[in-house]
Design a protein around this motif. Structure first.
Motif, mmCIF file in Angstrom:
data_model
loop_
_atom_site.group_PDB
_atom_site.id
_atom_site.type_symbol
_atom_site.label_atom_id
_atom_site.label_comp_id
_atom_site.label_asym_id
_atom_site.label_seq_id
_atom_site.Cartn_x
_atom_site.Cartn_y
_atom_site.Cartn_z
ATOM 1 N N GLY A 90 0.813 -1.219 0.000
ATOM 2 C CA GLY A 90 0.000 0.000 0.000
ATOM 3 C C GLY A 90 0.835 1.252 0.000
ATOM 4 N N ALA A 91 1.031 1.867 1.181
ATOM 5 C CA ALA A 91 1.661 3.182 1.236
ATOM 6 C C ALA A 91 3.126 3.181 0.779
ATOM 7 C CB ALA A 91 1.557 3.735 2.647
ATOM 8 N N SER A 92 3.900 2.206 1.245
ATOM 9 C CA SER A 92 5.338 2.265 0.994
ATOM 10 C C SER A 92 5.680 2.231 -0.514
ATOM 11 C CB SER A 92 6.007 1.151 1.798
ATOM 12 O OG SER A 92 7.238 0.829 1.288
ATOM 13 N N PRO A 93 5.138 1.310 -1.327
ATOM 14 C CA PRO A 93 5.456 1.378 -2.762
ATOM 15 C C PRO A 93 4.947 2.657 -3.418
ATOM 16 C CG PRO A 93 3.846 -0.363 -2.326
ATOM 17 C CD PRO A 93 4.339 0.111 -0.999
ATOM 18 N N LEU A 94 3.854 3.224 -2.886
ATOM 19 C CA LEU A 94 3.350 4.479 -3.461
ATOM 20 C C LEU A 94 4.337 5.620 -3.220
ATOM 21 C CD1 LEU A 94 -0.481 4.407 -2.618
ATOM 22 C CD2 LEU A 94 0.608 4.171 -4.857
ATOM 23 N N ILE A 95 4.934 5.614 -2.032
ATOM 24 C CA ILE A 95 5.892 6.681 -1.725
ATOM 25 C C ILE A 95 7.116 6.573 -2.639
ATOM 26 C CG2 ILE A 95 7.476 7.546 0.057
ATOM 27 C CD1 ILE A 95 5.191 6.719 2.076
ATOM 28 N N TYR A 96 7.599 5.335 -2.841
ATOM 29 C CA TYR A 96 8.756 5.170 -3.736
ATOM 30 C C TYR A 96 8.410 5.545 -5.176
ATOM 31 C CZ TYR A 96 11.627 3.078 -0.113
ATOM 32 O OH TYR A 96 12.377 2.881 1.018
ATOM 33 N N MET A 97 7.179 5.245 -5.600
ATOM 34 C CA MET A 97 6.730 5.652 -6.937
ATOM 35 C C MET A 97 6.774 7.178 -7.057
ATOM 36 S SD MET A 97 3.774 7.077 -8.402
ATOM 37 C CE MET A 97 2.367 6.621 -7.398
ATOM 38 N N LEU A 98 6.321 7.856 -5.983
ATOM 39 C CA LEU A 98 6.339 9.326 -6.001
ATOM 40 C C LEU A 98 7.760 9.848 -6.126
ATOM 41 C CD1 LEU A 98 3.682 10.377 -3.322
ATOM 42 C CD2 LEU A 98 3.608 10.757 -5.798
ATOM 43 N N VAL A 99 8.693 9.225 -5.416
ATOM 44 C CA VAL A 99 10.093 9.657 -5.497
ATOM 45 C C VAL A 99 10.572 9.523 -6.947
ATOM 46 C CG1 VAL A 99 12.459 9.176 -4.747
ATOM 47 C CG2 VAL A 99 10.572 9.020 -3.107
ATOM 48 N N PHE A 100 10.251 8.397 -7.569
ATOM 49 C CA PHE A 100 10.658 8.174 -8.961
ATOM 50 C C PHE A 100 10.057 9.253 -9.875
ATOM 51 C CE2 PHE A 100 10.186 6.116 -13.152
ATOM 52 C CZ PHE A 100 11.492 5.709 -13.375
ATOM 53 N N MET A 101 8.784 9.591 -9.650
ATOM 54 C CA MET A 101 8.137 10.597 -10.494
ATOM 55 C C MET A 101 8.730 11.985 -10.277
ATOM 56 S SD MET A 101 6.340 8.922 -12.443
ATOM 57 C CE MET A 101 5.753 10.311 -13.378
ATOM 58 N N VAL A 102 9.143 12.274 -9.049
ATOM 59 C CA VAL A 102 9.768 13.574 -8.785
ATOM 60 C C VAL A 102 11.083 13.684 -9.558
ATOM 61 C CG1 VAL A 102 10.877 14.986 -7.003
ATOM 62 C CG2 VAL A 102 8.645 13.953 -6.557
ATOM 63 N N ILE A 103 11.849 12.598 -9.595
ATOM 64 C CA ILE A 103 13.108 12.611 -10.361
ATOM 65 C C ILE A 103 12.803 12.904 -11.842
ATOM 66 C CG2 ILE A 103 15.092 11.241 -11.136
ATOM 67 C CD1 ILE A 103 14.839 9.603 -8.534
ATOM 68 N N CYS A 104 11.803 12.221 -12.399
ATOM 69 C CA CYS A 104 11.437 12.462 -13.803
ATOM 70 C C CYS A 104 11.006 13.915 -14.000
ATOM 71 C CB CYS A 104 10.290 11.539 -14.230
ATOM 72 S SG CYS A 104 10.746 9.806 -14.242
ATOM 73 N N PHE A 105 10.232 14.422 -13.064
ATOM 74 C CA PHE A 105 9.737 15.795 -13.162
ATOM 75 C C PHE A 105 10.895 16.786 -13.233
ATOM 76 C CE2 PHE A 105 8.468 19.742 -10.926
ATOM 77 C CZ PHE A 105 7.442 20.153 -11.763
ATOM 78 N N VAL A 106 11.840 16.615 -12.321
ATOM 79 C CA VAL A 106 12.965 17.552 -12.247
ATOM 80 C C VAL A 106 13.757 17.538 -13.558
ATOM 81 C CG1 VAL A 106 15.191 17.958 -11.110
ATOM 82 C CG2 VAL A 106 13.151 17.457 -9.750
#
Ligand code: PHE
Length: 447
Positions: free
Chosen positions: A140-156
């Motif tokens: 649930g929460a933990s893989p979602l948080i790591y997904m968000l980190v990955f998306m932030v890297i792409c965003f930057v």
């Protein structure tokens, strides 16, 4: 930030970025396994032939269409023939939907990099590692948080624009990736017992090579080269008018193949050296390999290097998918890059939530054919939208835009000598569409 649409600073920068898109999870976890499972050397030879005749052909076509129109995939089709714009639209939608689950896997890679670094992964029992992996992705929460980190890297990276963001990131990440995979491959091949793995990978075994292997090779060529979903059209649209497109069309598949073969040599010999069985896909990277690294001398160090290189491969592929969507918003909706990137990333995150949750709490929710959201998106994009996009692209370039105009674009208006043209024309008009139609139909037949 750049003005207008932006452009690559150099042809080399473009080739690296396109190779960055091509080199991804497909090379690292899929190629080694399907090679071994489909007769080793026999499969490699088939793969190379298909790559040479179809992969390179479609690669050149996509880059040429992009540079000719200087537009995103939707705009590119529309500019040449209004009625075909929807095909470009479908390509962009494909990129978006691939990102819904690619971002989730990107998150898993970050988690494993962290665990490898802290030593949390030091088990040599695949059963325990398998249970830990299943527990994590369904948490649930933990893989979602790591997904968000990955998306932030792409965003930057993507808000930085073409030369300032995407090209720069690839210029740093890709050379490191090449270096790391060579290091891990040497480590793996020099382990006692590695020969067994090299044999499993490359010894030609024609009894294992069947019609299915032929189709698997064709599907892998398209997926691995990122063809059929607008990424290469988009990247091609930032290439300057003097560049040699045919040469890039050969170099990108060459680099991609180099990494695929090195991945085989980095992964499989080590798996055999410690007495494990190669498994497919997620199981190979997230379950078998941590067990392998835990037994290898200095395994933690090699494990960190390995997960770093997987992360780099995933990032450089993901940003090409994000850019395919962002370019559409910039060109067609006249948005500023920051706004276009923010919207794209936000949209992907919204779709990534059900993809990630379908590995756990929402695993009972099936979209169709008993597939959860993650698997349904993977099936829909890889087995339907990518081949369909590739097929329509060949028909479009070969027959609608026409090989004469395409040749003119590829030779920079006749300035470059291109003796391969007659072969390419024949392949794009007849051979490629027919071959793709065959994969498409056979790929959809029930197993
Ligand atoms: N080519 C990438 C790989 O081999 C996957 C990918 C497919 C990336 C389509 C972008 C677009 O993993």
């Amino acid at each position: 930030m750049e003005n207008g649409r932006g452009q690559w600073m150099s042809s080399f920068g473009f080739v690296l970025a396109a190779a960055g898109s091509a080199v991804g999870l497909g090379n690292l976890w899929k190629f080694p396994y399907i090679t071994g499972a489909n007769g080793g050397g026999a499969f490699v030879v088939t793969y190379l032939l298909i790559l040479l005749f179809l992969g390179v052909t479609v690669m050149i076509a996509e880059i040429a269409l992009g540079r000719h129109t200087q537009l995103n995939a939707y705009g590119a089709y529309k500019k040449v023939k209004e009625k075909w714009a929807w095909v470009g639209g479908m390509a962009i939608l494909t990129a978006f939907l691939i990102m819904s689950y690619y971002s989730v896997v990107g998150g898993w890679v970050i988690k494993y990099l962290v665990d490898m670094t802290t030593g949390a992964l030091s088990s040599n029992d695949p059963a325990a590692l398998g249970a830990a992996f299943g527990g994590f992705i369904g948490a649930g929460a933990s893989p979602l948080i790591y997904m968000l980190v990955f998306m932030v890297i792409c965003f930057v990276i993507v808000i930085g624009g073409i030369s300032g963001g995407i090209e720069k990131a690839n210029k740093i990440l890709m050379p490191l990736l090449f270096l790391f995979i060579i290091i891990v491959a040497i480590r793996s091949m020099t382990l006692p017992g590695a020969a067994e793995g090299i044999k499993w990978l490359f010894a030609p075994d024609f009894s294992k090579f069947t019609g299915a292997g032929f189709l698997a090779a064709m599907g892998q060529v398209f997926f691995s080269l990122s063809l059929g979903m607008g990424a290469m059209i988009t990247y091609g649209s930032y290439v300057d008018k003097e560049a040699d497109l045919a040469k890039s069309g050969w170099t990108i598949p060459l680099l991609d193949t180099f990494v695929a073969i090195m991945a085989g040599l980095a992964i499989i010999p080590a798996v055999f050296a410690f007495g494990f069985e190669p498994s497919q896909g997620a199981g190979l990277v997230f379950i078998t390999l941590p067990a392998v690294f835990s037994q290898m001398p200095a395994g933690q160090l090699f494990g960190i290097i390995f997960f770093l290189l997987v992360l780099f491969a995933a990032i450089t592929s993901a940003i090409s998918l994000v850019e395919a969507c962002v370019a559409w918003l910039i060109d067609e909706k006249k948005m500023a890059r920051v706004k276009a990137t923010s919207l794209t990333i936000l949209g992907i995150i919204i779709f990534a939530i059900p993809a990630s949750m379908s590995m756990g709490a929402w695993s009972g929710i099936h979209l169709w054919m008993g597939l959860g959201f993650f698997d349904a998106m993977d099936f829909l994009t890889s087995n339907i939208m990518l081949p369909l996009g590739g097929l329509l692209l060949c028909i479009f370039v070969g027959w609608v835009w026409g090989t004469e105009k395409a040749d003119e674009e590829i030779t920079n208006g006749g300035k470059l000598q291109w003796s391969y043209a007659p072969v390419w024309n024949f392949l794009i008009k007849y051979v490629a569409p027919l071959a793709i139609a065959v994969i498409f139909v056979v790929g959809l037949m029930p197993k």
